[in-house]
Write a protein that holds these residues in place. Structure first.
Motif, PDB file in Angstrom:
ATOM      1  N   HIS A   1       0.743  -1.256  -0.037  1.00 21.91           N
ATOM      2  CA  HIS A   1      -0.050   0.050   0.035  1.00 21.91           C
ATOM      3  C   HIS A   1       0.902   1.280  -0.003  1.00 21.91           C
ATOM      4  CE1 HIS A   1      -4.007  -1.664   1.786  1.00 21.91           C
ATOM      5  NE2 HIS A   1      -3.725  -2.313   0.508  1.00 21.91           N
ATOM      6  N   THR A   2       0.197   2.468  -0.591  1.00 26.60           N
ATOM      7  CA  THR A   2       1.025   3.431  -0.523  1.00 26.60           C
ATOM      8  C   THR A   2       0.375   4.587   0.668  1.00 26.60           C
ATOM      9  OG1 THR A   2      -0.075   4.387  -2.323  1.00 26.60           O
ATOM     10  CG2 THR A   2       1.940   3.128  -2.858  1.00 26.60           C
ATOM     11  N   PHE A   3       1.283   5.600   0.874  1.00 25.88           N
ATOM     12  CA  PHE A   3       0.922   6.542   1.683  1.00 25.88           C
ATOM     13  C   PHE A   3       1.383   7.940   1.198  1.00 25.88           C
ATOM     14  CE2 PHE A   3       1.366   9.386   5.376  1.00 25.88           C
ATOM     15  CZ  PHE A   3       0.294   9.578   5.921  1.00 25.88           C
ATOM     16  N   SER A   4       0.773   9.037   1.359  1.00 25.81           N
ATOM     17  CA  SER A   4       1.364  10.469   1.043  1.00 25.81           C
ATOM     18  C   SER A   4       0.532  11.379   1.951  1.00 25.81           C
ATOM     19  CB  SER A   4       0.769  10.774  -0.503  1.00 25.81           C
ATOM     20  OG  SER A   4       1.544  12.050  -0.673  1.00 25.81           O
ATOM     21  N   THR A   5       1.416  12.428   2.234  1.00 27.11           N
ATOM     22  CA  THR A   5       0.872  13.571   3.240  1.00 27.11           C
ATOM     23  C   THR A   5      -0.100  14.293   2.457  1.00 27.11           C
ATOM     24  OG1 THR A   5       2.774  14.922   2.878  1.00 27.11           O
ATOM     25  CG2 THR A   5       2.837  13.509   4.789  1.00 27.11           C
ATOM     26  N   SER A   6      -0.248  14.372   1.151  1.00 28.25           N
ATOM     27  CA  SER A   6      -1.302  15.143   0.442  1.00 28.25           C
ATOM     28  C   SER A   6      -1.039  14.579  -0.995  1.00 28.25           C
ATOM     29  CB  SER A   6      -0.777  16.673   0.571  1.00 28.25           C
ATOM     30  OG  SER A   6       0.426  16.970  -0.234  1.00 28.25           O
ATOM     31  N   ALA A   7      -2.194  15.120  -2.118  1.00 26.60           N
ATOM     32  CA  ALA A   7      -2.185  14.600  -3.347  1.00 26.60           C
ATOM     33  C   ALA A   7      -1.100  15.103  -4.058  1.00 26.60           C
ATOM     34  CB  ALA A   7      -3.385  15.255  -3.842  1.00 26.60           C
ATOM     35  N   ASP A   8      -0.340  16.071  -3.596  1.00 32.03           N
ATOM     36  CA  ASP A   8       0.811  16.520  -4.624  1.00 32.03           C
ATOM     37  C   ASP A   8       2.235  16.316  -4.066  1.00 32.03           C
ATOM     38  OD1 ASP A   8       0.461  18.202  -2.710  1.00 32.03           O
ATOM     39  OD2 ASP A   8       0.415  20.052  -4.133  1.00 32.03           O
ATOM     40  N   ALA A   9       2.244  15.699  -2.684  1.00 31.74           N
ATOM     41  CA  ALA A   9       3.325  15.131  -1.922  1.00 31.74           C
ATOM     42  C   ALA A   9       3.790  13.749  -2.411  1.00 31.74           C
ATOM     43  CB  ALA A   9       3.311  14.909  -0.566  1.00 31.74           C
ATOM     44  N   PRO A  10       5.191  13.364  -2.268  1.00 29.69           N
ATOM     45  CA  PRO A  10       5.729  12.173  -2.763  1.00 29.69           C
ATOM     46  C   PRO A  10       5.014  11.102  -1.927  1.00 29.69           C
ATOM     47  CG  PRO A  10       7.493  13.821  -2.039  1.00 29.69           C
ATOM     48  CD  PRO A  10       6.360  14.437  -1.784  1.00 29.69           C
ATOM     49  N   TYR A  11       4.935   9.897  -2.722  1.00 29.96           N
ATOM     50  CA  TYR A  11       4.528   8.653  -2.284  1.00 29.96           C
ATOM     51  C   TYR A  11       5.230   7.716  -1.662  1.00 29.96           C
ATOM     52  CZ  TYR A  11      -0.377   9.820  -3.865  1.00 29.96           C
ATOM     53  OH  TYR A  11      -1.531  10.395  -3.981  1.00 29.96           O
ATOM     54  N   TYR A  12       5.058   6.888  -0.458  1.00 26.68           N
ATOM     55  CA  TYR A  12       5.797   6.038   0.025  1.00 26.68           C
ATOM     56  C   TYR A  12       4.989   4.570  -0.078  1.00 26.68           C
ATOM     57  CZ  TYR A  12       8.386  10.088   1.301  1.00 26.68           C
ATOM     58  OH  TYR A  12       8.968  11.335   1.402  1.00 26.68           O
ATOM     59  N   ARG A  13       5.842   3.535  -0.257  1.00 29.58           N
ATOM     60  CA  ARG A  13       5.267   2.189  -0.211  1.00 29.58           C
ATOM     61  C   ARG A  13       5.485   1.567   1.246  1.00 29.58           C
ATOM     62  NH1 ARG A  13       3.344   0.182  -4.417  1.00 29.58           N
ATOM     63  NH2 ARG A  13       4.480   1.434  -5.856  1.00 29.58           N
ATOM     64  N   ILE A  14       4.431   1.001   1.682  1.00 25.12           N
ATOM     65  CA  ILE A  14       4.403   0.681   3.175  1.00 25.12           C
ATOM     66  C   ILE A  14       4.732  -0.877   3.174  1.00 25.12           C
ATOM     67  CG2 ILE A  14       3.122   0.398   5.211  1.00 25.12           C
ATOM     68  CD1 ILE A  14       1.143   2.591   3.941  1.00 25.12           C
ATOM     69  N   PHE A  15       5.725  -1.055   4.244  1.00 28.31           N
ATOM     70  CA  PHE A  15       6.037  -2.523   4.379  1.00 28.31           C
ATOM     71  C   PHE A  15       6.101  -2.820   6.048  1.00 28.31           C
ATOM     72  CE2 PHE A  15       7.806  -1.572   0.345  1.00 28.31           C
ATOM     73  CZ  PHE A  15       7.446  -2.534  -0.493  1.00 28.31           C
ATOM     74  N   ARG A  16       5.430  -3.571   6.332  1.00 25.60           N
ATOM     75  CA  ARG A  16       5.486  -3.894   7.697  1.00 25.60           C
ATOM     76  C   ARG A  16       6.584  -5.261   8.315  1.00 25.60           C
ATOM     77  NH1 ARG A  16       0.102  -5.035  11.484  1.00 25.60           N
ATOM     78  NH2 ARG A  16       1.260  -4.819  13.681  1.00 25.60           N
ATOM     79  N   LYS A  17       7.141  -4.795   9.092  1.00 23.38           N
ATOM     80  CA  LYS A  17       8.298  -5.607   9.627  1.00 23.38           C
ATOM     81  C   LYS A  17       8.218  -5.770  11.134  1.00 23.38           C
ATOM     82  CE  LYS A  17      11.061  -4.450   5.777  1.00 23.38           C
ATOM     83  NZ  LYS A  17      11.094  -5.696   4.943  1.00 23.38           N
ATOM     84  N   ASP A  18       9.254  -6.699  11.538  1.00 24.03           N
ATOM     85  CA  ASP A  18       9.364  -6.652  13.045  1.00 24.03           C
ATOM     86  C   ASP A  18      10.111  -5.386  13.479  1.00 24.03           C
ATOM     87  OD1 ASP A  18       8.421  -9.178  13.844  1.00 24.03           O
ATOM     88  OD2 ASP A  18      10.522 -10.058  13.245  1.00 24.03           O
ATOM     89  N   ASP A  19      10.354  -4.815  14.654  1.00 21.44           N
ATOM     90  CA  ASP A  19      10.871  -3.626  15.110  1.00 21.44           C
ATOM     91  C   ASP A  19      12.277  -4.077  15.277  1.00 21.44           C
ATOM     92  OD1 ASP A  19      11.746  -1.337  15.855  1.00 21.44           O
ATOM     93  OD2 ASP A  19      10.877  -1.324  17.823  1.00 21.44           O
ATOM     94  N   TRP A  20      13.079  -3.914  13.949  1.00 20.01           N
ATOM     95  CA  TRP A  20      14.434  -4.217  13.917  1.00 20.01           C
ATOM     96  C   TRP A  20      15.178  -3.102  14.621  1.00 20.01           C
ATOM     97  CZ3 TRP A  20      11.955  -1.779  10.113  1.00 20.01           C
ATOM     98  CH2 TRP A  20      12.743  -0.422   9.749  1.00 20.01           C
ATOM     99  N   ILE A  21      14.722  -1.996  14.478  1.00 24.29           N
ATOM    100  CA  ILE A  21      15.641  -0.819  14.980  1.00 24.29           C
ATOM    101  C   ILE A  21      15.761  -0.926  16.442  1.00 24.29           C
ATOM    102  CG2 ILE A  21      15.584   1.674  15.184  1.00 24.29           C
ATOM    103  CD1 ILE A  21      14.263   2.101  12.503  1.00 24.29           C
TER     104      ILE A  21
END
Length: 253
Positions: free
Chosen positions: A210-230
């Motif tokens: 799935h993708t997410f953007s903060t607004s219609a004309d802002a860059p899009y980001y693709r979403i991947f769910r993972k373990d909390d590796w950080i």
């Protein structure tokens, strides 16, 4: 293979540090009756609300010489010299250990925090994220009218060599998020805040890709769910609900 817990699959302990000017549980118990009547009680390491009925573990520890420094770091510039002087007067440290998640439950935890401040508590620090507030700053907040402040008052944004990321979304029973440092730091901070705010308020169900953007004309980001590796194996910080990685979508223009 990722092994993060599905929402609500296990209790998460939210741990709140409250420096107290009181010497320990005996003084706290008496002060609690004085300020609340019998609405709140403290017994057997439990802080309890009589009506409505809910409770949290509450463990007292001796004075901690590192408290002021921890609050200064967690306050990110909001802890004043006057706040430090007040924190340095603490005689004990109370830790509330709350095992519920979700906004309604969090507001109950806030009620317990507030009665501790009524008993003289000198500040509020969320051990799950490191975010800290003076008692003065915490009392001035109105989370019912400002959900963005609700988010930012519990969740920390951090940067590493490889990612900008949030810590503390498990307080809300939600995954944290991260974005590569190839993204401009200001854009990354805004993106993480907007994404987590959307999570907190709307409870969306994201699927990988799935993708997410903060607004219609802002860059899009693709979403991947993972373990909390950080924050893996980091006490309090590791998010058992996992972490969303937001990868920039290549522009087609």
């Amino acid at each position: 293979m990722d092994h993060f817990n599905q929402r609500g699959a296990m209790p998460v302990e939210t741990i709140v540090c409250i420096p107290m000017p009181l010497k320990g549980p005996g003084e706290f118990r008496r002060k609690l009756v004085e300020v609340s009547g019998l609405k709140y009680l403290y017994a057997a390491d439990m802080l309890m609300s009589a009506e409505p009925s809910f409770s949290s573990r509450g463990e007292f520890y001796e004075r901690d010489e590192q408290i002021s420094l921890a609050f200064q770091l967690g306050g990110q510039g909001t802890i004043t010299g006057e706040d430090v002087a007040e924190l340095d007067t603490h005689q004990s440290v109370l830790y509330l250990i709350w095992s519920q998640t979700g906004l309604d439950e969090l507001y109950r935890l806030h009620a317990l925090i507030n009665v501790c401040l009524d008993c003289g508590g000198l500040g509020v620090k969320f051990e799950n994220s490191g975010v800290a507030h003076s008692a003065r700053e915490w009392r001035a907040k109105n989370f019912a009218e400002n959900t963005l402040d609700l988010l930012q008052s519990h969740v920390m944004l951090v940067g590493s060599e490889t990612h900008f990321y949030s810590t503390g979304m498990h307080i809300f029973g939600l995954p944290d998020a991260a974005v590569p440092t190839t993204v401009d730091n200001r854009e990354a901070g805004y993106l993480l805040t907007e994404f987590n705010h959307y999570q907190m308020c709307e409870s969306p169900e994201f699927e990988d890709g799935h993708t997410f953007s903060t607004s219609a004309d802002a860059p899009y980001y693709r979403i991947f769910r993972k373990d909390d590796w950080i924050n893996a194996d980091e006490e309090c910080f590791e998010n058992p609900f996992g972490r969303y990685l937001l990868e920039p979508v290549a522009s087609t223009s």
